[in-house]
Motif scaffolding. Structure first.
Motif, PDB file in Angstrom:
ATOM      1  N   ALA A 300       0.829  -1.208   0.000  1.00  0.00           N
ATOM      2  CA  ALA A 300       0.000   0.000   0.000  1.00  0.00           C
ATOM      3  C   ALA A 300       0.866   1.261   0.000  1.00  0.00           C
ATOM      4  O   ALA A 300       0.540   2.250  -0.664  1.00  0.00           O
ATOM      5  N   LEU A 301       1.984   1.234   0.736  1.00  0.00           N
ATOM      6  CA  LEU A 301       2.870   2.395   0.774  1.00  0.00           C
ATOM      7  C   LEU A 301       3.630   2.564  -0.532  1.00  0.00           C
ATOM      8  O   LEU A 301       3.928   3.689  -0.952  1.00  0.00           O
ATOM      9  N   ALA A 302       3.942   1.439  -1.182  1.00  0.00           N
ATOM     10  CA  ALA A 302       4.724   1.507  -2.419  1.00  0.00           C
ATOM     11  C   ALA A 302       3.903   2.064  -3.580  1.00  0.00           C
ATOM     12  O   ALA A 302       4.464   2.649  -4.505  1.00  0.00           O
ATOM     13  N   ARG A 303       2.593   1.859  -3.572  1.00  0.00           N
ATOM     14  CA  ARG A 303       1.743   2.367  -4.653  1.00  0.00           C
ATOM     15  C   ARG A 303       0.509   3.041  -4.067  1.00  0.00           C
ATOM     16  O   ARG A 303      -0.611   2.551  -4.181  1.00  0.00           O
ATOM     17  N   GLY A 697      11.428  -1.275 -10.529  1.00  0.00           N
ATOM     18  CA  GLY A 697      11.200  -1.997  -9.289  1.00  0.00           C
ATOM     19  C   GLY A 697       9.910  -1.588  -8.596  1.00  0.00           C
ATOM     20  O   GLY A 697       9.385  -0.493  -8.813  1.00  0.00           O
ATOM     21  N   TRP A 698       9.424  -2.491  -7.759  1.00  0.00           N
ATOM     22  CA  TRP A 698       8.255  -2.212  -6.925  1.00  0.00           C
ATOM     23  C   TRP A 698       8.662  -1.401  -5.705  1.00  0.00           C
ATOM     24  O   TRP A 698       7.940  -0.532  -5.238  1.00  0.00           O
ATOM     25  N   PHE A 699       9.864  -1.665  -5.190  1.00  0.00           N
ATOM     26  CA  PHE A 699      10.390  -0.953  -4.030  1.00  0.00           C
ATOM     27  C   PHE A 699      11.901  -1.081  -4.057  1.00  0.00           C
ATOM     28  O   PHE A 699      12.450  -2.012  -4.648  1.00  0.00           O
ATOM     29  N   PRO A 817      15.343   4.739  -5.544  1.00  0.00           N
ATOM     30  CA  PRO A 817      14.683   5.965  -6.008  1.00  0.00           C
ATOM     31  C   PRO A 817      15.503   7.223  -5.746  1.00  0.00           C
ATOM     32  O   PRO A 817      15.662   8.061  -6.628  1.00  0.00           O
ATOM     33  N   GLN A 818      16.033   7.365  -4.503  1.00  0.00           N
ATOM     34  CA  GLN A 818      16.831   8.531  -4.150  1.00  0.00           C
ATOM     35  C   GLN A 818      17.935   8.079  -3.214  1.00  0.00           C
ATOM     36  O   GLN A 818      17.671   7.433  -2.201  1.00  0.00           O
ATOM     37  N   ALA A 819      19.154   8.437  -3.544  1.00  0.00           N
ATOM     38  CA  ALA A 819      20.292   8.042  -2.721  1.00  0.00           C
ATOM     39  C   ALA A 819      20.218   8.702  -1.354  1.00  0.00           C
ATOM     40  O   ALA A 819      19.962   9.899  -1.238  1.00  0.00           O
ATOM     41  N   GLY A 820      20.414   7.917  -0.301  1.00  0.00           N
ATOM     42  CA  GLY A 820      20.442   8.452   1.051  1.00  0.00           C
ATOM     43  C   GLY A 820      19.092   8.771   1.637  1.00  0.00           C
ATOM     44  O   GLY A 820      19.005   9.370   2.705  1.00  0.00           O
ATOM     45  N   LYS A 821      18.008   8.377   0.966  1.00  0.00           N
ATOM     46  CA  LYS A 821      16.676   8.704   1.464  1.00  0.00           C
ATOM     47  C   LYS A 821      15.738   7.548   1.172  1.00  0.00           C
ATOM     48  O   LYS A 821      15.757   6.971   0.090  1.00  0.00           O
ATOM     49  N   PRO A 827       7.223   8.596  -8.784  1.00  0.00           N
ATOM     50  CA  PRO A 827       8.587   8.613  -9.297  1.00  0.00           C
ATOM     51  C   PRO A 827       9.496   9.491  -8.440  1.00  0.00           C
ATOM     52  O   PRO A 827       8.987  10.335  -7.732  1.00  0.00           O
ATOM     53  N   PRO A 828      10.842   9.291  -8.540  1.00  0.00           N
ATOM     54  CA  PRO A 828      11.536   8.256  -9.309  1.00  0.00           C
ATOM     55  C   PRO A 828      11.364   6.881  -8.676  1.00  0.00           C
ATOM     56  O   PRO A 828      10.994   6.762  -7.513  1.00  0.00           O
TER      57      PRO A 828
END
Length: 838
Positions: A300-303, A697-699, A817-821, A827-828
């Motif tokens: 649910a959090l991923a989409r 990827g999904w996550f 998706p984002q380095a360090g976060k 997206p991304p």
């Protein structure tokens, strides 16, 4: 924000022209109805500016609350707190660059090193497509000439939130409201939607409108709840002002940041939050294992934008919202005033994307009732298409100008659209329920007196939830006769409650679960009572089986994974702050080409204040991973405690209080990792064109890496982790199967693996590793992870297995998706790129 007076509120005669002037049709029906449908952005936080507050820990608790309320009532979103600059100015700037807010609110004066650092930061990098908005609402008399003359930011000063010991948030609200309107207007124009924004500001006014002529109750009796999938915000007019508070899954709600434990000086840590799986399962009408519940939460959090495909997924979304509402009410006393809590209100209106995606106003009303747990006699309404809040917001945006078009007769006040009443819920104000003695003597006898006569009396039985039918639009007199002297339904202990109620899709709900509500300890009884609660609202019937459709979710994911042709792909790379780009537009790069040079990372190694310790390193000294930089004598001299460096680098500085050591990673060369052509260069990164196949990827999480693709076989047990993972994984991208044990990630980190790519992984133990309280917060210290299928066991489609099998042994590109976060939804997106020559 001041609640408008009765004489200053828009009437039904003024509301329709205002809506039509904005291109909104106040008579539009719901999905599938007549009339044009408007995008539901009016009360959504998507596109609203993200705001970072500086100086939060140096303010008093009242000043903190006033600043936060100014944000809430204008529709802005908190990006998060900033660390105290006394720890390290560079760390302060690094965290500000990581949050990348649209607006920076300075609640204290800025000078010296901090001002110089911020000036360099604004000049070196652009946080957004427009200059950074810098709002100063600290003490008067301080000038900020450096910011006023800086082209990279727009500096605006307003009156301090605390003047003469009294709070005044109105000037800050007015300034932030104008920034919100400008920011949203530009976002909508880029999206081609047009119109003027109203955002949460309309919700605030809507709460006050409900108190106008034909009011539902007195001051502090009406609440408007704006629900996003991951955040809830409540607005309650009381004593001439609108009280507001929010709670979020990311820990940036006001009840998260402004609770009693967060007002202490120096406490700037914002912790994310998720309910424990047991408490979440208690809210679900599903007989699932804790691991299954956790995996559903992760999906649910991923989409969050995908609507639930069945009642089970909708119930999960509702359960997450209910948990946030419960936290909101629990933290209300610490951040606002207790007697204005939305759980005490008599008329509650819910709106927003979080409720709309449930697909049923009855389920939305049940979600509000389950989270807020109102007592007495409470009306639940849902503004499903948001037109009511949009209308009020439109009137505010127009500034009450431009009346009805010439030649058009104003509409009557009775024709103004109102939120749809869904249910009226009845529960005693305070009644303790013993689940072992449920179904005993009734608490009250409830009767409806409508146009068709008096209904048969119904019993409000302890432990049971039932309903009385009352069709939408019908009016009736509700009569509640308590069976015990101590029970109070709003008229006083033991006294009969009598009043007018409106019909709705769910009718009148008789809630016998007690207040305060304590779930049954027996899991079978708890599940049965949760299903009974939803059945009373008409969400469930005895034949329903609200279990998630695993095959349906598999098919939904597989739809993105059917074909992976070789194509020219656009790839964006973000470089860390204070790095220097070494390439230009048009340059051809190879995997080993250095695209930027700069510091890899900064971390703070905290030391206990007043501790009897000795520093073994000085600023400028190099350190290795695991090397001791300070030692402290334990209590009574019973041994020594060592503080070690988390990575290779140098000691940048030690603060004057000797409570923190700032470590900087060694100068790092950031490489392209894949062959391609640089198509665009920006101050914060670059875009490349590469040839290959992309798997979305999904996550995932982690920095961009590249390495040879290698499969060790199944990694589904602790024994597999010990036997199959060793030094041979160093520098490689490890390919797992349909399921990988989360404990494999720390093992891969120990042996130096570059990344893990798999079909599925259990979210529960993974969250235990990467949560804000986990050992590897946000995935730091773990290899890059890309989950292609989803949470749980997910066998990859044959086409994907074929593509990955053909790439075995070749160098592949993997990125979170984002380095360090830690980012759940794109997206991304997390991705795997399989480069091809040519």
């Amino acid at each position: 924000m001041r609640a408008p007076t009765a004489g200053g509120l828009p009437t039904g005669e003024e509301l329709r022209p205002a809506l039509e002037a904005l291109g909104l049709d106040p008579g539009a029906g719901r999905a599938g109805g007549a009339g044009k449908t408007q995008p539901v952005w009016v009360v959504s936080s998507a596109g609203t500016p993200r705001v970072t507050i500086d100086g939060r820990s140096s303010l008093s608790a009242p000043a903190i609350k006033l600043t936060a309320f100014a944000l809430l009532t204008t529709g802005a979103r908190l990006a998060g707190p900033l660390p105290l600059e006394t720890v390290a100015v560079d760390l302060f700037a690094h965290e500000l660059a990581r949050q990348s807010p649209d607006v920076l609110v300075l609640t204290q004066s800025v000078a010296g090193d901090k001002q110089k650092t911020l000036t360099r930061l604004f000049q070196a990098a652009t946080f957004s497509e427009r200059p950074v908005e810098v709002v100063y609402n600290g003490p008067a008399g301080y000038g900020h000439k450096a910011f006023e003359d800086l082209a990279a930011c727009r500096f605006r000063a307003t009156e301090s939130v605390v003047v003469g010991g009294r709070g005044n948030r109105l000037p800050t609200e007015a300034l932030l409201a104008s920034i919100v309107r400008e920011h949203l207007g530009e976002s909508l124009a880029r999206a081609g939607l047009g119109g003027s924004p109203f955002a949460a500001l309309g919700a605030v006014a809507a709460a006050a409108v409900l108190l106008d002529h034909g009011s539902r109750g007195a001051e502090g009796q009406v609440a408007v709840i704006i629900v996003e999938p991951d955040e809830v915000t409540a607005f309650v007019p009381s004593d001439g002002v609108v009280e507001a508070a929010s709670a979020s899954l990311t820990g940036t709600g006001t009840v998260d940041l402004l609770g009693r434990s967060h007002v202490k000086p120096g406490n700037t840590a914002a912790e994310g939050w998720l309910p424990d799986w047991a408490s979440l399962a208690a809210r679900l009408p599903l007989g699932l294992e804790m691991s299954e519940v956790a995996n559903l939460v992760g999906d649910a959090l991923a989409r969050p934008g995908e609507p639930p495909r069945n009642l089970g997924e909708a119930s999960l979304s509702a359960a997450l919202i209910e948990g946030l509402l419960t936290r909101l009410c629990a933290g209300w006393e610490a951040t606002v005033r207790r007697y204005t809590s939305p759980s005490l209100c008599r008329y509650i209106v819910g709106a927003g994307a979080g409720l709309a995606r449930l697909g049923d106003v009855r389920h939305a009303a049940a979600c509000l009732a389950g989270g807020l747990l109102p007592s007495g006699v409470t009306t639940l309404a849902v503004d499903a298409d948001c037109l009511y809040l949009a209308g009020v917001g439109a009137e505010l945006t127009l500034g009450r100008q431009g009346g009805a078009p010439e030649g058009r007769r104003p509409e009557t006040a009775s024709s103004a659209r109102q939120p749809e009443v869904v249910a009226t819920i009845v529960s005693p104000l305070a009644a303790k329920l013993d689940w072992k003695r449920g179904d005993t003597d009734p608490w009250a006898i409830v009767t409806l007196e409508g146009a068709n006569g008096r209904s048969a009396p119904r019993r409000l039985v302890p432990g049971r939830v039932s309903s009385l039918p009352l069709a939408p639009g019908e009016q009736a007199t509700l009569l509640i006769e308590p069976c015990f002297r101590h029970l109070d339904f709003g008229a006083g202990p033991g006294r009969v409650w009598r009043g007018q109620v409106s019909g709705g899709a769910a009718g009148i709900i008789l809630d016998g679960r007690g207040r305060p509500f304590v779930p049954a300890s027996d899991p079978v009884l708890r599940l049965a009572k949760q299903r009974e609660f939803l059945a009373a609202f008409g969400v469930l019937t005895p034949n329903d089986a609200p279990v998630p459709d695993t095959d349906g979710r598999e098919g939904r994911r597989s739809g993105d994974l059917r074909r992976y042709p070789v194509a020219r792909l656009a790839l964006s790379r973000v470089i860390p702050p204070n790095s220097t780009l070494d390439v230009a537009t048009g340059d051809r790069v190879t995997p080993d080409t250095v695209i930027a040079t700069g510091h890899l990372d900064r971390r703070v190694l905290r030391l206990p204040a007043g501790g009897n310790f000795e520093l073994l390193k000085r600023p400028g000294d190099p350190v290795k991973t695991g090397e001791t930089v300070a030692v402290m004598e334990e209590f009574l001299g019973l041994g020594l405690r060592e503080f070690v460096s988390p990575y290779d680098g140098v000691v940048e500085r030690i603060n004057t209080q000797r409570t923190a050591i700032v470590l900087t990673g060694a100068d790092s060369r950031h490489r392209a990792l894949v062959s391609g052509v640089v198509t665009r260069v920006t101050p914060t990164g670059l875009d490349m064109e590469v040839r290959g196949r992309r798997l979305r990827g999904w996550f995932g999480f982690g920095k961009p890496v590249a390495g040879g693709l290698w499969s060790p076989g199944e990694i589904v047990t602790a024994t597999d982790v010990k036997r199959r993972l060793g030094p041979e994984v160093q520098g490689r991208v490890v390919l797992g199967g349909a399921f990988v044990l989360p404990e494999a990630l720390p093992a891969l980190a120990r042996f130096g693996a570059a990344a893990l790519v798999c079909g599925g992984i259990d979210f529960g133990p993974l969250w235990g590793l990467i949560s804000p309280t986990g050992e590897f917060r946000g995935g730091r210290g773990l290899p890059t992870l890309v989950v292609l299928g989803g949470f749980g066991v997910h066998r990859l489609p044959a086409e994907v297995e074929k593509v990955l099998g053909a790439a075995a042994g070749r160098t592949v590109y993997v990125s979170g998706p984002q380095a360090g976060k830690l980012v759940f939804a794109g997206p991304p997106w997390a991705e795997v790129i399989l480069p091809e020559e040519g």
